[in-house]
Design a protein around this motif. Sequence first.
Motif, PDB file in Angstrom:
ATOM      1  N   GLY A 306      33.593  23.562 -68.265  1.00 21.40           N
ATOM      2  CA  GLY A 306      33.267  25.075 -68.018  1.00 21.40           C
ATOM      3  C   GLY A 306      34.517  25.437 -67.428  1.00 21.40           C
ATOM      4  N   ILE A 307      35.659  25.005 -67.063  1.00 21.15           N
ATOM      5  CA  ILE A 307      36.449  26.346 -66.780  1.00 21.15           C
ATOM      6  C   ILE A 307      37.586  26.492 -67.925  1.00 21.15           C
ATOM      7  N   ALA A 308      36.933  25.241 -68.801  1.00 14.78           N
ATOM      8  CA  ALA A 308      37.691  25.232 -70.488  1.00 14.78           C
ATOM      9  C   ALA A 308      37.012  26.201 -70.789  1.00 14.78           C
ATOM     10  N   MET A 309      35.984  26.443 -71.082  1.00 14.97           N
ATOM     11  CA  MET A 309      34.697  27.576 -71.986  1.00 14.97           C
ATOM     12  C   MET A 309      35.964  28.654 -71.211  1.00 14.97           C
ATOM     13  N   ALA A 310      35.464  29.042 -70.036  1.00 15.31           N
ATOM     14  CA  ALA A 310      36.055  30.263 -69.302  1.00 15.31           C
ATOM     15  C   ALA A 310      37.074  30.373 -70.010  1.00 15.31           C
ATOM     16  N   PHE A 311      38.149  30.760 -70.285  1.00 10.92           N
ATOM     17  CA  PHE A 311      39.617  30.522 -70.576  1.00 10.92           C
ATOM     18  C   PHE A 311      39.157  30.281 -72.175  1.00 10.92           C
ATOM     19  N   ALA A 312      38.794  29.570 -73.105  1.00 11.28           N
ATOM     20  CA  ALA A 312      38.551  29.530 -74.267  1.00 11.28           C
ATOM     21  C   ALA A 312      37.825  30.773 -74.450  1.00 11.28           C
ATOM     22  N   ASN A 338      27.268  23.070 -75.450  1.00 16.74           N
ATOM     23  CA  ASN A 338      26.866  24.207 -74.705  1.00 16.74           C
ATOM     24  C   ASN A 338      26.602  25.338 -75.489  1.00 16.74           C
ATOM     25  N   TYR A 339      27.882  25.818 -76.808  1.00 17.01           N
ATOM     26  CA  TYR A 339      28.210  26.641 -77.409  1.00 17.01           C
ATOM     27  C   TYR A 339      27.295  26.951 -78.062  1.00 17.01           C
ATOM     28  N   THR A 340      26.913  25.422 -79.135  1.00 15.00           N
ATOM     29  CA  THR A 340      25.826  25.413 -80.004  1.00 15.00           C
ATOM     30  C   THR A 340      24.025  26.520 -79.336  1.00 15.00           C
ATOM     31  N   VAL A 341      23.532  25.805 -78.149  1.00 18.21           N
ATOM     32  CA  VAL A 341      22.397  26.570 -77.658  1.00 18.21           C
ATOM     33  C   VAL A 341      22.865  27.142 -77.074  1.00 18.21           C
ATOM     34  N   SER A 342      23.722  28.972 -77.573  1.00 14.25           N
ATOM     35  CA  SER A 342      24.476  29.777 -77.476  1.00 14.25           C
ATOM     36  C   SER A 342      24.204  30.578 -78.470  1.00 14.25           C
ATOM     37  N   VAL A 343      24.749  29.336 -79.987  1.00 12.94           N
ATOM     38  CA  VAL A 343      24.472  29.887 -81.009  1.00 12.94           C
ATOM     39  C   VAL A 343      22.629  29.956 -81.594  1.00 12.94           C
ATOM     40  N   THR A 344      21.846  29.432 -80.476  1.00 11.36           N
ATOM     41  CA  THR A 344      20.079  29.266 -80.242  1.00 11.36           C
ATOM     42  C   THR A 344      19.601  30.009 -80.094  1.00 11.36           C
ATOM     43  N   ARG A 345      19.888  30.517 -78.893  1.00 11.80           N
ATOM     44  CA  ARG A 345      19.327  31.542 -78.345  1.00 11.80           C
ATOM     45  C   ARG A 345      19.939  33.169 -78.797  1.00 11.80           C
ATOM     46  N   GLY A 346      20.944  33.189 -79.489  1.00 14.49           N
ATOM     47  CA  GLY A 346      21.228  34.402 -80.149  1.00 14.49           C
ATOM     48  C   GLY A 346      22.507  35.205 -79.585  1.00 14.49           C
ATOM     49  N   SER A 347      22.838  34.887 -78.375  1.00 17.75           N
ATOM     50  CA  SER A 347      23.884  34.918 -77.767  1.00 17.75           C
ATOM     51  C   SER A 347      25.170  34.650 -78.391  1.00 17.75           C
ATOM     52  N   LEU A 348      25.120  34.230 -79.461  1.00 19.29           N
ATOM     53  CA  LEU A 348      26.672  33.629 -80.062  1.00 19.29           C
ATOM     54  C   LEU A 348      26.646  33.657 -81.123  1.00 19.29           C
ATOM     55  N   THR A 349      27.410  33.992 -82.420  1.00 22.44           N
ATOM     56  CA  THR A 349      27.534  33.748 -83.743  1.00 22.44           C
ATOM     57  C   THR A 349      28.410  32.144 -84.195  1.00 22.44           C
ATOM     58  N   GLU A 350      27.583  31.970 -84.887  1.00 29.69           N
ATOM     59  CA  GLU A 350      28.222  30.438 -85.603  1.00 29.69           C
ATOM     60  C   GLU A 350      29.361  30.454 -85.494  1.00 29.69           C
ATOM     61  N   GLU A 351      30.018  31.515 -85.751  1.00 27.12           N
ATOM     62  CA  GLU A 351      31.416  32.062 -86.440  1.00 27.12           C
ATOM     63  C   GLU A 351      31.719  31.710 -85.186  1.00 27.12           C
ATOM     64  N   ALA A 352      31.795  32.712 -84.395  1.00 28.85           N
ATOM     65  CA  ALA A 352      32.546  32.431 -82.308  1.00 28.85           C
ATOM     66  C   ALA A 352      32.996  31.647 -82.201  1.00 28.85           C
ATOM     67  N   ARG A 353      31.480  30.554 -82.288  1.00 28.92           N
ATOM     68  CA  ARG A 353      31.054  29.218 -82.144  1.00 28.92           C
ATOM     69  C   ARG A 353      32.768  28.983 -82.424  1.00 28.92           C
ATOM     70  N   ASP A 354      32.554  28.590 -83.293  1.00 29.16           N
ATOM     71  CA  ASP A 354      33.723  28.206 -84.221  1.00 29.16           C
ATOM     72  C   ASP A 354      35.055  28.525 -83.840  1.00 29.16           C
ATOM     73  N   ALA A 434      31.288  27.517 -64.632  1.00 33.17           N
ATOM     74  CA  ALA A 434      31.823  27.758 -64.535  1.00 33.17           C
ATOM     75  C   ALA A 434      32.227  29.433 -65.511  1.00 33.17           C
ATOM     76  N   ASN A 435      31.791  28.828 -66.470  1.00 30.48           N
ATOM     77  CA  ASN A 435      31.486  29.452 -67.815  1.00 30.48           C
ATOM     78  C   ASN A 435      30.613  30.758 -67.607  1.00 30.48           C
ATOM     79  N   VAL A 436      29.982  30.620 -66.750  1.00 29.44           N
ATOM     80  CA  VAL A 436      28.783  31.658 -66.170  1.00 29.44           C
ATOM     81  C   VAL A 436      29.191  32.650 -64.821  1.00 29.44           C
TER      82      VAL A 436
END
Length: 690
Positions: A306-312, A338-354, A434-436
């Motif tokens: 979670g900490i690593a995701m927060a920084f990324a 976790n990132y893929t779940v965000s894409v599924t929910r529409g809060s993140l694009t596939e490009e942003a995840r990648d 930590a990422n939330v």
Amino acid sequence: MSNSLKLNRDGDVAIVTIDNPPVNALSFHVREPLMQALIELRDDPSVAAIVIACAGRTFIAGADITEFGKPMQQPELRAIIATLETIAKPTVAAIHGTALGGGLELALGCHFRVADTGAKLGLPEVKLGILPGGGGTVRLPRLVGAVKALRMIVSGVPIGAAQAHEDGLVDAVFEGGLTTHAVNFAREIARKGGPFQPVRDRDEGLKETDLAAFDAEVAELAKKARGLDAPIACARAVRNAVTLPFNEALAAERALFVTLVGGDQSRAQRHLFFAEREAAKFPGKDTSKRRIGRVGVIGAGTMGGGIAMAFANGGYPVTLLETSHEELRRGMGTIEKNYTVSVTRGSLTEEARDERLSRFKGSTDYADLADCDLIIEAVFEDMAVKKEVFGKLDAVAKPGAILATNTSYLDINEIAASTSRPQDVLGLHFFSPANVMKLLEIVRAQKTAPDALSTAVDMARRIGKVAVVVGVCHGFVGNRMLAARGSESEALLLEGATPGQIDKAFTDFGWPMGPFQMGDLAGLDIGWRNRKARGQAAVIADTLCEQGRFGQKTGRGFYLYEAGARSPVADPEVETLIREKAAERGIAARAISAGEIIERTLYPLVNEGAKILEEGIAARASDIDVVWVNGYGFPVGKGGPMFWAGLEGAGKIIERLEYWHRQTGKDVFRPAPLLKRMAGTGSWEPDATA
């Protein structure tokens, strides 16, 4: 016309430019010349159109919050908007940056709105415990519809220019050169001729409003309000826009605003607004900062990942270290999931995840941390393990790298002493996930360098955290007070309360969940390990852990969680266990009220906060409030434990603490000297006088 407002001409188009840095707030010294300018331009036959723009990095980002609760100097915003609506020639708001609160309401007073592609528009007043008081709840629905307006106003979340254009809030969106585009837009509109209809007279957004569907949405919003008045008032005001004539709806909005702004909830939320900004300041703050390019995180488990995701998420490249390739693969797999779940929910694009995933570099070799400017360990909560990690870091980290521990309880001075560079060591206590979670306790050790601390505070802002600088003690601010809050939890159970009864007292107070639900969510084994390390015991919780009941992750804790569900179900076995343990101790069950539960849990919480202030672990009472609202779910509408203590009355709290001290003999109920002083002065400041 004044230092804060300029008037220019581009042919027959007048440009009114507000210049009130940093955010062009609608202070009195802006409102007065703005009103004068609008009246002059309205009556000037040589002016064919008017553009309202702003200098600097943003359009008007809201009212001047420091004026709230004080007699309003005229002209006020509503009068300016009313004047705008008397202008027959076209008026255009040119929006860049953010148009928030009163800024958007002023724009709604114009005939047209144009925006830069990067602009954001919103009415965030609900976050201050109020509603838009300048006609926002009545005009916005006329453009975007009642349901969209409801969602925008009750959430307080701004929308982008493209969405605003699609919804009908903005008439045109431009890329760069906004003022020039706005002038050309205004001139073309004027050339076509009027009449030009103000928003108050438009009804395209209100046509065919399904009030039954609207009321159903309001009912869902009410469930999420958790006792907050402002969201319900916002919904009522938007409904008025649909059902009442404009002037009546406008008057009703004002009445609701006046009620809210004078209430304790708005006072509490405004207190938190300023408290979060004040928390970034701390004694001995250094203006110099170290450069943070790459960040290293040790441990790819739940917290480390979670900490690593927060920084990324904040744009930092991250080196993620684990002890084995298998653990590293598992950790990276969880992050990708976790990132893929965000894409599924529409809060993140596939490009942003990648893009975010591309910022990660995995490793099992400490040498790969040599190019990191900040390294955070998130390993097992054990002093020997932490010291071993910091010993390895001392050997590989480059000079000037900041070495941080994510410990929740341990002595950071002792950890720092195990290195040759204690000036570079501090605590970064993230909260899970930590990422939330917004809160970050930045722990200043005895030898932490000022520039390292300033760098950490600056970094926290970049990754979207609310930072509070605290001192070293067991549990720092949050967890130390949490221990005081929970000190009576088991005693209440043994004396006759059930986990469900105690949790209900908390949720009725405004918490998102009670202590036993929270324990099950976090994992009961965490507290169990901590108690064993300190030679402490909790008879009910320890027995549950010995039975392998760790909470949601095992499907059983204080509650049952059937088939992986997150909703707690009362467990008769737990209630039987409680009664058995009470009988072993000769404790007879009795009826326990919600009031007693609050007194025996939250009054010690406040008392411990007073001790923390006395010891200088926290610089301000408001810092403690920021910690508890952002990290532990203390009700926003009560402003945090220390602010709430002022509402509750320090004298009352002392009286009940002394009562429970006589009843139990426990030190947790012994009133702190600063609490007694606060009862006399009405202030947490040590030097305050009555």
